[in-house]
Scaffold this motif. Structure first.
Motif, PDB file in Angstrom:
ATOM      1  N   HIS A 361       0.842  -1.195   0.000  1.00  0.00           N
ATOM      2  CA  HIS A 361       0.000   0.000   0.000  1.00  0.00           C
ATOM      3  C   HIS A 361       0.873   1.238   0.000  1.00  0.00           C
ATOM      4  O   HIS A 361       2.104   1.158   0.053  1.00  0.00           O
ATOM      5  CB  HIS A 361      -0.928  -0.001   1.229  1.00  0.00           C
ATOM      6  N   GLN A 362       0.241   2.376  -0.041  1.00  0.00           N
ATOM      7  CA  GLN A 362       0.953   3.638   0.115  1.00  0.00           C
ATOM      8  C   GLN A 362       0.320   4.427   1.254  1.00  0.00           C
ATOM      9  O   GLN A 362      -0.857   4.254   1.585  1.00  0.00           O
ATOM     10  CB  GLN A 362       0.926   4.462  -1.170  1.00  0.00           C
ATOM     11  N   ARG A 363       1.114   5.301   1.848  1.00  0.00           N
ATOM     12  CA  ARG A 363       0.613   6.182   2.889  1.00  0.00           C
ATOM     13  C   ARG A 363       1.090   7.599   2.591  1.00  0.00           C
ATOM     14  O   ARG A 363       2.291   7.846   2.431  1.00  0.00           O
ATOM     15  CB  ARG A 363       1.091   5.754   4.270  1.00  0.00           C
ATOM     16  N   VAL A 364       0.115   8.518   2.512  1.00  0.00           N
ATOM     17  CA  VAL A 364       0.414   9.917   2.257  1.00  0.00           C
ATOM     18  C   VAL A 364      -0.013  10.725   3.475  1.00  0.00           C
ATOM     19  O   VAL A 364      -1.189  10.730   3.850  1.00  0.00           O
ATOM     20  CB  VAL A 364      -0.315  10.437   0.996  1.00  0.00           C
ATOM     21  N   GLN A 365       0.933  11.388   4.098  1.00  0.00           N
ATOM     22  CA  GLN A 365       0.663  12.276   5.224  1.00  0.00           C
ATOM     23  C   GLN A 365       1.008  13.697   4.802  1.00  0.00           C
ATOM     24  O   GLN A 365       2.090  13.946   4.251  1.00  0.00           O
ATOM     25  CB  GLN A 365       1.488  11.869   6.446  1.00  0.00           C
ATOM     26  N   TYR A 366       0.081  14.590   5.067  1.00  0.00           N
ATOM     27  CA  TYR A 366       0.237  15.957   4.567  1.00  0.00           C
ATOM     28  C   TYR A 366      -0.152  16.943   5.667  1.00  0.00           C
ATOM     29  O   TYR A 366      -1.232  16.845   6.256  1.00  0.00           O
ATOM     30  CB  TYR A 366      -0.646  16.152   3.326  1.00  0.00           C
ATOM     31  N   VAL A 367       0.745  17.869   5.956  1.00  0.00           N
ATOM     32  CA  VAL A 367       0.506  18.904   6.963  1.00  0.00           C
ATOM     33  C   VAL A 367       0.633  20.270   6.290  1.00  0.00           C
ATOM     34  O   VAL A 367       1.573  20.508   5.519  1.00  0.00           O
ATOM     35  CB  VAL A 367       1.522  18.795   8.122  1.00  0.00           C
ATOM     36  N   ARG A 368      -0.334  21.132   6.574  1.00  0.00           N
ATOM     37  CA  ARG A 368      -0.298  22.486   6.001  1.00  0.00           C
ATOM     38  C   ARG A 368      -0.641  23.488   7.093  1.00  0.00           C
ATOM     39  O   ARG A 368      -1.599  23.315   7.857  1.00  0.00           O
ATOM     40  CB  ARG A 368      -1.305  22.608   4.866  1.00  0.00           C
ATOM     41  N   ALA A 369       0.149  24.569   7.186  1.00  0.00           N
ATOM     42  CA  ALA A 369      -0.138  25.681   8.094  1.00  0.00           C
ATOM     43  C   ALA A 369       0.133  26.976   7.337  1.00  0.00           C
ATOM     44  O   ALA A 369       1.185  27.126   6.713  1.00  0.00           O
ATOM     45  CB  ALA A 369       0.726  25.601   9.343  1.00  0.00           C
ATOM     46  N   PHE A 370      -0.833  27.879   7.359  1.00  0.00           N
ATOM     47  CA  PHE A 370      -0.620  29.147   6.656  1.00  0.00           C
ATOM     48  C   PHE A 370      -1.403  30.257   7.337  1.00  0.00           C
ATOM     49  O   PHE A 370      -2.357  30.022   8.076  1.00  0.00           O
ATOM     50  CB  PHE A 370      -1.020  29.040   5.177  1.00  0.00           C
TER      51      PHE A 370
END
Length: 826
Positions: A361-370
Motif C-alpha cells: 500500500h501507500q501512505r500519504v501524510q500531509y501537513v499544512r499551516a498558513f
C-alpha cells in the motif's frame, strides 16, 4: 530611531481608529415589501458579514472606510451584488427579488478584487455548496468531473488528478483558500490531499493563470474554498454521515464554527474508509481499499484594520493501489507474497470483502499551516499570505519487509504571496505583487529512488490592472518568473540485511556503490501575461474574450526521473535538457441568463511549445523496451517534448419552464481536440499525431425538480435524474502501446433529498440519496490508469485491464448543530 518607530506605529493606529465605519440597513421582499430575516450580508474582500434580524434589519461594525463589493444571499431569492461606499455614514436598504435561477456567484480567484463572474474576462466556472452537497463522490476532484471542461485521471475511486481542457498534473495548480497546494503533483498514484467535506465551493479558471499564480498554472487553477466565516454572533456546526454501497465506504465529518465580536474560528474532523470496489466484469477489484483521516482548524480576527486568519490542516491517507495481476485460467485477482514473485495465490473472498489494508500500500501524510492577512491603510490594502507544507509519501512494495518503504519522499514547501492594492482611481484597479515558493525534497529510508534530493526556489513579480468603462470591463497584466533548481548527486549501495538498494555517500569502499543521480543545476525563467475584455450588452447578455500566455518550468520527475516507481510499475526516465513550456490560449464566450432560460458558448484554442509528454519506449527488435530487476520485467517510459495544440469548447443550456418554476432542465456539452504538431526532434506518424489522455466528446443532462412548498414535515425537497454520454475516444497516442482506443458508454444516475422539520419548523436533519451508474454499465474511462493494469492483456475474453465502478448508491445524512444564532449584528 525607537521614537520614530513609536510615532509611526501611533500614527497608523490613530488612522485605523478614525477609519472605522458602521453599516446599517434593511432587507425586504421586493414584491411584498415584507422584511426578510436570515439574509446573509457578506463582504468577500473583508471576509466579514452578518445575518439580518427578524425585522430584516442589520448592523455591521468595525468596517474600513473603503469602496468594496457586498453580496446578499437568501435561499429562493436572486443574489444581490453591488459595489458600496463605506465612507461617511453609509446605509444599505435592499429589496430582494424572488428567483428560480441559480445564484450568481462572486469569484475571488485570478482577479484583483472579489468580482462578479460576469465582469471577469477570464474563462471561469464556480461550483457552489448546494451542488457539492446534492451529488455523491469519493473525493473532491471526483465531485467536479460533470462540470464542462473538467475531467480527471484516476487510479481507483479515491485517487483523482484534475484535468482542465485536456491538461493536468503540474499544468493545473490546485489552491486551498487561495494558497498553493503542493504535494508531488507529478505523481500518478495519489490524489489531492484535501478533506472533501471541508470544501464549501470551488472556483475553476479554465485557461492560463500564470499571471497571478506563476508556474504550474499553465492550464488553469482549481481553488478549493472552505466556508466563509459565520455571521457575527453565530456558533453552529453540523454532523455528516455518508455510506456508499459499492465499496462499503463509511464516512463521517463533524464541524463547529463561531464568530464573536470579530473573532472567528472553525474546526472540522473527518474520517472515511472503504473496501474494494465492484463491477460486473471484475467483481471485487483487489487493491482499491483506503482509510483516510482529516483535521482542519482555522482561527481569525476581523477588525476595521482588516483581517488575519491562521489555518492548520492534517491529512493522512492509507491507500492501496492495484497492480492488475490475475490468475491466467480464472481471471481472478492474485496477490504479491514474496520478493521473488514466482508464485501468486488467488485472493480469498475474505480478503476481498475486508476493510483491512494489505501490506502492499501507500501512505500519504500531509501537513499544512498558513496565515492569510489583509491590512487596510487609508484606501489601500496590503495582502500577506505565507505558509508551510510538508508531504510525506511512502509506498510499501515489499511483501516480506512490510515496514520497509519502496519509495519514501519527504517534501517541504514554504509559500509566500504579497500583494499591494492601490486605491481605485476612476474605476481603475491596480495590483502589484510577488509570490513564489521554496521547496526541498529528500529521499527517506527506501529501496527505490525515482527522483533525487533537490531544492528549488521560485520568485515571480507581477502587475495586474482592471478598468471599467460602463458596460465594458478590461483586465490584464504581465509577470516574470524564475525558478532556480539544484540537486546533489545520489549514490546507493546494496543493504546486506535486505538485499535492496539504500542511500549512501560516495566515500564508502562498498563494491556495490552505484551512482543513481548526478549533480544538476539549472535556472528556468519566462514571461507570462494576459489581456481580456467583458462587454455586458445587457443585464442578461454578456460577451467575453481573453488572450493568455502561460509558463511552466519542467517538474522534478520530467528532468530527473531515473528509476522504478513502485506505484506505477514501470521504469521512468527524465531529461535534464528540457526547456520550459509556454502556452498561448485564446478564449471567447457568450453568456445569456434570463428568468427562465440561461446558456453559454465558450470556445478556446491553445498552442503549447515544448509540451512534455510521456512515451513508452521500444527495443531495437520493435518489441516493448523492458528493464529487468529482481526477476521482474518493467516497461520503460521516457518524457519527450513537442509542440501541441488543444482546441474545443463547452456549451450549456438550462431551462426553467414557466409556470413550472420548480423544474430545471440542464444540459452541457464538452469537446476537446488535441494534436501533436511535432518539433524538438519528434517525428509525427499516424500513431503519434494525437496527445495521450484527452477526454472524449461528452454530454451531461439533468432533469431536476426543486419543490418550494413544505409537505408535512418535509421541506426543500428535490428529485433529479441525470444522463452522461461519453463518446468513443479513437484519437489516441497509440505508438508503442502508450494508449488504446476506448469505446463509448452512457451512465444513468438519480437522486433525492429533503430536510426534515419538527412541529415548530426547526431543522432536524437533511437526508440525500444518490445513485450513480444505475444500470450497472461495465465501462472503462479513457482517463483511468486501471485500464492498462493487466498482466494477461490477451486472455480470450476480449477484455483487458480493470473496469470502473459499477452501480453505487450513496446515503448522506446531515444534522445541524446550532448553539447560538444572533441575527442583525446588534
Amino acid at each position: 530611531m525607537k521614537r520614530k518607530l513609536f510615532f509611526l506605529f501611533f500614527l497608523i493606529h490613530v488612522c485605523l481608529i478614525f477609519s472605522q465605519t458602521v453599516l446599517t440597513g434593511t432587507i425586504k421582499n421586493k414584491d411584498t415589501h415584507d422584511p426578510l430575516p436570515g439574509a446573509v450580508i457578506y463582504f468577500p474582500d473583508l471576509k466579514s458579514g452578518v445575518a439580518s434580524g427578524e425585522a430584516g434589519t442589520f448592523t455591521i461594525t468595525n468596517l474600513p472606510k473603503i469602496q468594496t463589493l457586498v453580496q446578499i444571499k437568501l435561499i429562493g431569492f436572486k443574489t444581490y451584488v453591488k459595489q458600496v461606499d463605506l465612507t461617511g455614514n453609509p446605509r444599505l436598504d435592499v429589496e430582494l427579488e424572488e428567483s428560480v435561477i441559480e445564484e450568481e456567484e462572486i469569484v475571488v480567484t485570478g482577479t484583483s478584487h472579489a468580482t462578479e463572474m460576469k465582469h471577469s474576462p477570464v474563462p471561469m466556472v464556480s461550483i457552489d455548496q448546494k451542488y457539492l452537497t446534492q451529488n455523491s463522490s469519493s473525493n473532491i476532484i471526483d465531485a467536479l468531473i460533470k462540470v464542462p471542461g473538467i475531467s480527471a485521471v484516476t487510479t481507483g475511486p479515491n485517487i483523482s488528478k484534475p484535468y482542465i481542457r485536456g491538461l493536468g498534473y503540474n499544468r493545473v495548480l490546485t489552491l486551498f483558500d487561495g494558497v498553493r497546494q503542493d504535494g508531488q503533483q507529478w505523481g500518478d498514484e495519489h490524489g489531492i490531499e484535501v478533506d472533501q467535506f471541508l470544501i464549501d465551493r470551488v472556483e475553476v479558471i479554465k485557461g492560463p493563470a500564470s499571471l497571478i499564480y506563476g508556474s504550474d498554472a499553465l492550464a488553469g487553477v482549481i481553488n478549493l474554498l472552505s466556508a466563509n466565516p459565520l455571521p457575527e454572533g453565530t456558533v453552529k456546526g453540523s454532523l455528516l454521515s455518508n455510506y456508499q454501497t459499492n465499496n462499503n465506504q463509511a464516512a463521517g465529518s463533524l464541524n463547529m464554527a463561531g464568530n464573536q465580536k470579530g473573532f472567528n474560528w472553525a474546526v472540522r474532523a473527518s474520517k472515511k474508509q472503504a473496501g474494494n470496489y465492484t463491477n460486473k466484469y471484475d467483481g471485487k477489484v483487489y487493491g482499491t481499499k483506503y482509510n483516510e483521516s482529516d483535521l482542519n482548524i482555522n482561527i481569525g480576527l476581523n477588525k476595521s484594520w482588516g483581517y488575519s486568519h491562521v489555518n492548520f490542516s492534517y491529512y493522512d491517507n492509507v491507500q492501496e493501489v492495484p497492480d492488475g495481476y490475475r490468475d491466467s485460467a480464472t481471471r481472478k485477482f492474485v496477490k504479491h507474497i514474496s520478493e521473488e514473485d514466482t508464485l501468486r495465490p488467488i485472493v480469498s473472498t475474505h480478503e476481498l470483502n475486508s476493510y483491512d489494508i494489505t501490506g502492499i500500500h501507500q501512505r500519504v501524510q500531509y501537513v499544512r499551516a498558513f496565515s492569510s492577512s489583509n491590512f487596510f491603510v487609508g484606501k489601500s490594502k496590503l495582502a500577506v499570505n505565507v505558509g508551510f507544507q510538508q508531504s510525506i509519501r511512502r509506498e510499501f512494495s515489499h511483501p516480506q519487509f512490510l515496514n520497509l518503504a519502496g519509495l519514501y519522499l519527504k517534501l517541504n514547501t514554504v509559500t509566500y504571496d504579497f500583494k499591494f492594492y492601490f486605491p481605485e482611481l476612476k474605476k481603475t484597479q491596480l495590483v502589484l505583487g510577488v509570490n513564489g515558493m521554496l521547496q526541498q525534497n529528500k529521499n527517506g529510508r527506501a529501496t527505490e529512488f525515482v527522483i533525487p534530493n533537490y531544492q528549488s526556489f521560485d520568485v515571480g513579480p507581477f502587475a495586474f490592472v482592471k478598468r471599467s468603462f460602463g458596460k465594458l470591463d478590461l483586465a490584464g497584466g504581465v509577470r516574470y518568473d524564475t525558478r532556480s533548481f539544484s540537486n546533489a548527486s545520489l549514490y546507493t549501495v546494496i543493504d546486506p540485511l535486505t538485499g535492496f538498494q539504500k542511500q549512501s555517500d560516495n566515500k564508502t569502499n562498498d563494491t556495490t556503490l552505484s551512482k543513481q543521480f548526478s549533480e544538476y543545476n539549472h535556472t528556468f525563467s519566462g514571461i507570462s501575461g494576459s489581456f481580456g475584455a467583458t462587454f455586458n450588452v445587457s443585464d442578461k447578455l454578456s460577451v467575453k474574450c481573453n488572450v493568455g500566455r502561460g509558463y511552466r518550468a519542467p517538474n522534478i520527475s520530467e528532468i530527473s526521473a531515473k528509476g522504478i516507481h513502485p506505484g506505477t510499475g514501470f521504469l521512468q526516465l527524465g531529461d535534464g535538457n528540457f526547456k520550459p513550456e509556454f502556452s498561448l490560449q485564446e478564449d471567447v464566450g457568450v453568456f445569456f441568463e434570463s428568468e427562465h432560460i440561461s446558456g453559454s458558448v465558450e470556445l478556446f484554442n491553445n498552442i503549447i511549445s515544448n509540451y512534455i509528454y510521456n512515451e513508452k519506449l521500444i527495443s531495437y527488435s520493435g518489441s516493448d523496451s523492458v528493464y529487468l530487476q529482481s526477476g521482474n520485467n518493467y516497461p520503460v517510459f521516457k518524457f519527450r517534448q513537442t509542440t501541441a495544440q488543444l482546441y474545443g469548447g463547452e456549451f450549456s443550456f438550462d431551462i426553467h419552464p414557466h409556470p413550472l418554476d420548480w423544474l430545471h432542465i440542464e444540459n452541457s456539452i464538452s469537446l476537446i481536440y488535441a494534436a501533436n504538431l511535432g518539433g524538438n526532434g519528434s517525428h509525427i506518424t499516424d500513431s503519434t499525431r494525437y496527445l495521450p489522455y484527452i477526454p472524449p466528446f461528452h454530454t451531461n443532462s439533468e432533469l431536476r425538480a426543486d419543490f418550494k412548498k413544505q409537505i408535512a414535515c418535509f421541506s426543500e425537497i428535490f428529485v433529479k435524474v441525470g444522463l452522461q454520454y461519453y463518446a468513443e475516444q479513437n484519437r489516441i497516442f497509440s505508438a508503442y502501446g502508450t494508449e488504446t482506443k476506448t469505446p463509448s458508454y452512457t451512465l444513468l444516475d438519480a437522486g433525492f433529498g429533503t430536510t426534515v422539520l419538527n412541529k415548530k419548523g426547526k431543522h432536524i436533519f437533511t437526508v440525500i440519496i444518490n445513485a450513480t451508474n444505475l444500470t450497472d454499465v461495465a465501462y472503462q474511462n479513457n482517463m483511468s490508469r486501471l485500464k492498462y493494469f493487466d498482466n494477461y492483456p490477451v486472455n480470450g475474453t476480449g477484455r483487458r485491464g480493470i473496469y470502473s465502478m459499477g452501480r453505487n448508491i450513496s446515503f448522506k445524512i446531515i444534522i445541524p448543530l446550532i448553539l447560538m444564532n444572533k441575527k442583525g449584528g446588534d
